[in-house]
Design a protein around this motif. Structure first.
Motif, PDB file in Angstrom:
ATOM      1  N   PRO A  54       0.831  -1.213   0.000  1.00  0.00           N
ATOM      2  CA  PRO A  54       0.000   0.000   0.000  1.00  0.00           C
ATOM      3  C   PRO A  54       0.861   1.257   0.000  1.00  0.00           C
ATOM      4  N   PHE A  55       0.465   2.218  -0.807  1.00  0.00           N
ATOM      5  CA  PHE A  55       1.230   3.458  -0.897  1.00  0.00           C
ATOM      6  C   PHE A  55       1.298   4.168   0.456  1.00  0.00           C
ATOM      7  N   ALA A  56       0.224   4.135   1.213  1.00  0.00           N
ATOM      8  CA  ALA A  56       0.209   4.796   2.518  1.00  0.00           C
ATOM      9  C   ALA A  56       1.264   4.209   3.449  1.00  0.00           C
ATOM     10  N   THR A  57       1.475   2.894   3.385  1.00  0.00           N
ATOM     11  CA  THR A  57       2.500   2.257   4.216  1.00  0.00           C
ATOM     12  C   THR A  57       3.886   2.705   3.785  1.00  0.00           C
ATOM     13  N   GLN A  58       4.115   2.744   2.478  1.00  0.00           N
ATOM     14  CA  GLN A  58       5.409   3.213   1.969  1.00  0.00           C
ATOM     15  C   GLN A  58       5.691   4.628   2.455  1.00  0.00           C
ATOM     16  N   ARG A  59       4.684   5.457   2.351  1.00  0.00           N
ATOM     17  CA  ARG A  59       4.828   6.862   2.720  1.00  0.00           C
ATOM     18  C   ARG A  59       5.134   7.002   4.212  1.00  0.00           C
ATOM     19  N   GLU A  60       4.474   6.209   5.020  1.00  0.00           N
ATOM     20  CA  GLU A  60       4.712   6.238   6.460  1.00  0.00           C
ATOM     21  C   GLU A  60       6.158   5.853   6.774  1.00  0.00           C
ATOM     22  N   ILE A  61       6.691   4.839   6.083  1.00  0.00           N
ATOM     23  CA  ILE A  61       8.059   4.380   6.330  1.00  0.00           C
ATOM     24  C   ILE A  61       9.068   5.443   5.926  1.00  0.00           C
ATOM     25  N   LEU A  62       8.890   6.046   4.744  1.00  0.00           N
ATOM     26  CA  LEU A  62       9.852   7.056   4.303  1.00  0.00           C
ATOM     27  C   LEU A  62       9.815   8.298   5.184  1.00  0.00           C
ATOM     28  N   ARG A  63       8.630   8.721   5.561  1.00  0.00           N
ATOM     29  CA  ARG A  63       8.543   9.867   6.479  1.00  0.00           C
ATOM     30  C   ARG A  63       9.245   9.551   7.800  1.00  0.00           C
ATOM     31  N   HIS A  64       8.984   8.366   8.329  1.00  0.00           N
ATOM     32  CA  HIS A  64       9.576   7.977   9.606  1.00  0.00           C
ATOM     33  C   HIS A  64      11.096   7.889   9.484  1.00  0.00           C
ATOM     34  N   ALA A  65      11.575   7.345   8.378  1.00  0.00           N
ATOM     35  CA  ALA A  65      13.021   7.243   8.173  1.00  0.00           C
ATOM     36  C   ALA A  65      13.672   8.617   8.186  1.00  0.00           C
ATOM     37  N   PHE A  66      13.092   9.557   7.455  1.00  0.00           N
ATOM     38  CA  PHE A  66      13.663  10.908   7.402  1.00  0.00           C
ATOM     39  C   PHE A  66      13.591  11.578   8.766  1.00  0.00           C
ATOM     40  N   ASP A  67      12.499  11.354   9.473  1.00  0.00           N
ATOM     41  CA  ASP A  67      12.369  11.910  10.818  1.00  0.00           C
ATOM     42  C   ASP A  67      13.436  11.368  11.764  1.00  0.00           C
ATOM     43  N   ARG A  68      13.948  10.165  11.477  1.00  0.00           N
ATOM     44  CA  ARG A  68      14.977   9.549  12.316  1.00  0.00           C
ATOM     45  C   ARG A  68      16.387   9.824  11.809  1.00  0.00           C
ATOM     46  N   GLY A  69      16.527  10.670  10.813  1.00  0.00           N
ATOM     47  CA  GLY A  69      17.857  11.053  10.343  1.00  0.00           C
ATOM     48  C   GLY A  69      18.380  10.256   9.173  1.00  0.00           C
ATOM     49  N   ILE A  70      17.574   9.351   8.627  1.00  0.00           N
ATOM     50  CA  ILE A  70      17.984   8.616   7.426  1.00  0.00           C
ATOM     51  C   ILE A  70      17.725   9.524   6.227  1.00  0.00           C
ATOM     52  N   THR A  71      18.781  10.046   5.673  1.00  0.00           N
ATOM     53  CA  THR A  71      18.678  11.030   4.587  1.00  0.00           C
ATOM     54  C   THR A  71      18.922  10.432   3.215  1.00  0.00           C
ATOM     55  N   HIS A  72      19.299   9.156   3.158  1.00  0.00           N
ATOM     56  CA  HIS A  72      19.659   8.537   1.881  1.00  0.00           C
ATOM     57  C   HIS A  72      18.636   7.478   1.485  1.00  0.00           C
ATOM     58  N   PHE A  73      18.021   7.652   0.307  1.00  0.00           N
ATOM     59  CA  PHE A  73      17.062   6.702  -0.249  1.00  0.00           C
ATOM     60  C   PHE A  73      17.657   6.131  -1.532  1.00  0.00           C
ATOM     61  N   ASP A  74      17.765   4.816  -1.576  1.00  0.00           N
ATOM     62  CA  ASP A  74      18.443   4.125  -2.681  1.00  0.00           C
ATOM     63  C   ASP A  74      17.445   3.389  -3.558  1.00  0.00           C
ATOM     64  N   LEU A  75      17.480   3.679  -4.870  1.00  0.00           N
ATOM     65  CA  LEU A  75      16.574   3.061  -5.834  1.00  0.00           C
ATOM     66  C   LEU A  75      17.365   2.537  -7.026  1.00  0.00           C
ATOM     67  N   ALA A  76      16.639   1.947  -7.968  1.00  0.00           N
ATOM     68  CA  ALA A  76      17.179   1.559  -9.268  1.00  0.00           C
ATOM     69  C   ALA A  76      16.036   1.557 -10.258  1.00  0.00           C
ATOM     70  N   ASN A  77      16.374   1.573 -11.533  1.00  0.00           N
ATOM     71  CA  ASN A  77      15.338   1.659 -12.563  1.00  0.00           C
ATOM     72  C   ASN A  77      14.319   0.532 -12.470  1.00  0.00           C
ATOM     73  N   ASN A  78      14.766  -0.681 -12.146  1.00  0.00           N
ATOM     74  CA  ASN A  78      13.864  -1.826 -12.197  1.00  0.00           C
ATOM     75  C   ASN A  78      13.355  -2.262 -10.823  1.00  0.00           C
ATOM     76  N   TYR A  79      13.449  -1.403  -9.818  1.00  0.00           N
ATOM     77  CA  TYR A  79      12.903  -1.759  -8.513  1.00  0.00           C
ATOM     78  C   TYR A  79      11.379  -1.690  -8.578  1.00  0.00           C
ATOM     79  N   GLY A  80      10.751  -2.599  -7.859  1.00  0.00           N
ATOM     80  CA  GLY A  80       9.307  -2.683  -7.847  1.00  0.00           C
ATOM     81  C   GLY A  80       8.862  -3.723  -6.832  1.00  0.00           C
ATOM     82  N   PRO A  81       8.011  -4.629  -7.269  1.00  0.00           N
ATOM     83  CA  PRO A  81       7.489  -4.838  -8.617  1.00  0.00           C
ATOM     84  C   PRO A  81       6.250  -3.986  -8.905  1.00  0.00           C
ATOM     85  N   PRO A  82       5.927  -3.802 -10.209  1.00  0.00           N
ATOM     86  CA  PRO A  82       6.716  -4.123 -11.393  1.00  0.00           C
ATOM     87  C   PRO A  82       7.838  -3.117 -11.592  1.00  0.00           C
TER      88      PRO A  82
END
Length: 352
Positions: A54-82
């Motif tokens: 769920p998008f809401a869960t993803q959003r909650e995790i990223l907000r919480h990570a940034f609030d805890r000082g995690i400033t680096h988000f790592d992706l790639a073109n084919n991350y998913g799925p899909p």
């Protein structure tokens, strides 16, 4: 690319304001000889940030990570799925939540594995890397990424072409820094020399590394130190083996796209149990000790964690409370993990 639907039914429209104390409890670490610093834990968006969550869960995790000082988000073109969906979902969060904080965030992406059909949709060619980087920026609603990686070595493409494409991204202003992933020590040294000649040094290497997968100790860590490059470890929990899951439920079997049934052997379970006992003596969960060990002196710059919940994220952050190991503990870990557990799905990529 296959069609996919994005669940917007549970999106929140409350404006996001980052925690004011987000930088108070994390010591950021220099990336090799560059001016860039990274948090000791970085958040990877490989498996839990596609359209399978769920998008809401993803959003909650990223907000919480940034609030805890995690400033680096790592992706790639084919991350998913899909494929592509993690970058698309992250792009929506960039617009809705993180746009005011863009200058406080490090975003990385990569190209190398298959992304679209045909001969130009994978590998290390200039055509693929430049096209993929442009598409990633569009999906993420960004003008540039902070780090762009060659995701894997491609032996049938001249290394000068691959590294030259990374150099072009920096000169075009589409990447601030560049790095490589899963390159062998020898190929890393060769790539670093090419990059120096071009004037755009490689600042970071992203290898698989864990207590059960120590191939980087056979020359790569020394090469990175010699080349003045940083490092960020992926699969730090050996695809789920280095967690209390198997201590609490010996009959559990790995499931989902991030686990390897090949790694779940009686021998490896015995190793995990012995490591779990040491972790308990240190007052840590097995996952916390495994992360702390990677961050020990002589280890890596940052550890790339995945997360399916804010509770899991907080548990991993708990590793930072104790990253020191006595000589006796390090020697015991070496004895416990001696041999080749065989849980690295990327070993063949790193040998070219």
């Amino acid at each position: 690319m296959p069609e996919h639907r994005i669940d917007r039914t549970h999106e929140t429209h409350r404006p996001y304001a980052a925690a004011e104390d987000r930088y108070d409890s994390i010591a950021y670490r220099p990336v090799g000889g560059s001016g860039l610093v990274l948090p000791p834990l970085s958040l990877g968006l490989w498996w839990n940030f596609g359209d399978n969550r769920p998008f809401a869960t993803q959003r909650e995790i990223l907000r919480h990570a940034f609030d805890r000082g995690i400033t680096h988000f790592d992706l790639a073109n084919n991350y998913g799925p899909p494929y592509g969906s993690a970058e698309e979902n992250f792009g929506r969060m960039m617009v809705k939540d993180f746009a005011p904080y863009r200058d406080e965030i490090v975003v990385s992406s990569k190209a190398g594995y298959d992304m679209w059909p045909g001969p130009y949709g994978l590998g290390g060619s200039r055509k693929y890397i430049l096209a993929s980087a442009e598409a990633s920026l569009q999906r993420m609603n960004l003008d540039y990424v902070d780090i762009f990686y060659s995701h894997r070595p491609t032996p049938d493409v001249p290394l000068e072409e691959t590294i030259g494409a990374l150099d072009t991204l920096v000169r075009q202003g589409k990447a601030l820094y560049v790095g490589i992933s899963s390159y062998s020590p020898e190929r890393t040294a060769e790539a670093a020399e090419i990059a120096r000649r071009l004037g755009t040094p490689l600042v970071i290497h992203q290898p698989s590394y864990s207590l059960l997968n120590r191939w980087v100790e056979d020359g790569l860590l020394e090469t990175l130190e010699r080349e003045n490059m940083g490092s960020i470890a992926f699969t730090p929990l050996a695809q789920g083996l280095l967690t209390n899951k198997y201590l609490e439920n010996p009959d559990a079997t790995p499931s989902g796209g991030r686990s390897s049934l090949a790694g779940l052997t009686e021998e490896n379970l015995a190793i995990v149990k012995n490591l779990g006992r040491l972790a308990a003596e240190r007052g840590q969960t097995l996952a916390q000790m495994s992360i702390a060990w990677l961050l020990r002196s002589g280890g890596v710059t940052s550890v790339l964690i995945g997360s399916s919940s804010t509770n899991q994220l907080d548990d991993n952050l708990g590793a930072l409370a104790n990253t020191r190991f006595t000589d006796a503990e390090l020697q015991l870990i070496d004895r416990i993990t001696a041999g080749e557990p065989g849980v690295d799905l990327w070993r063949s990529q790193s040998e070219v």
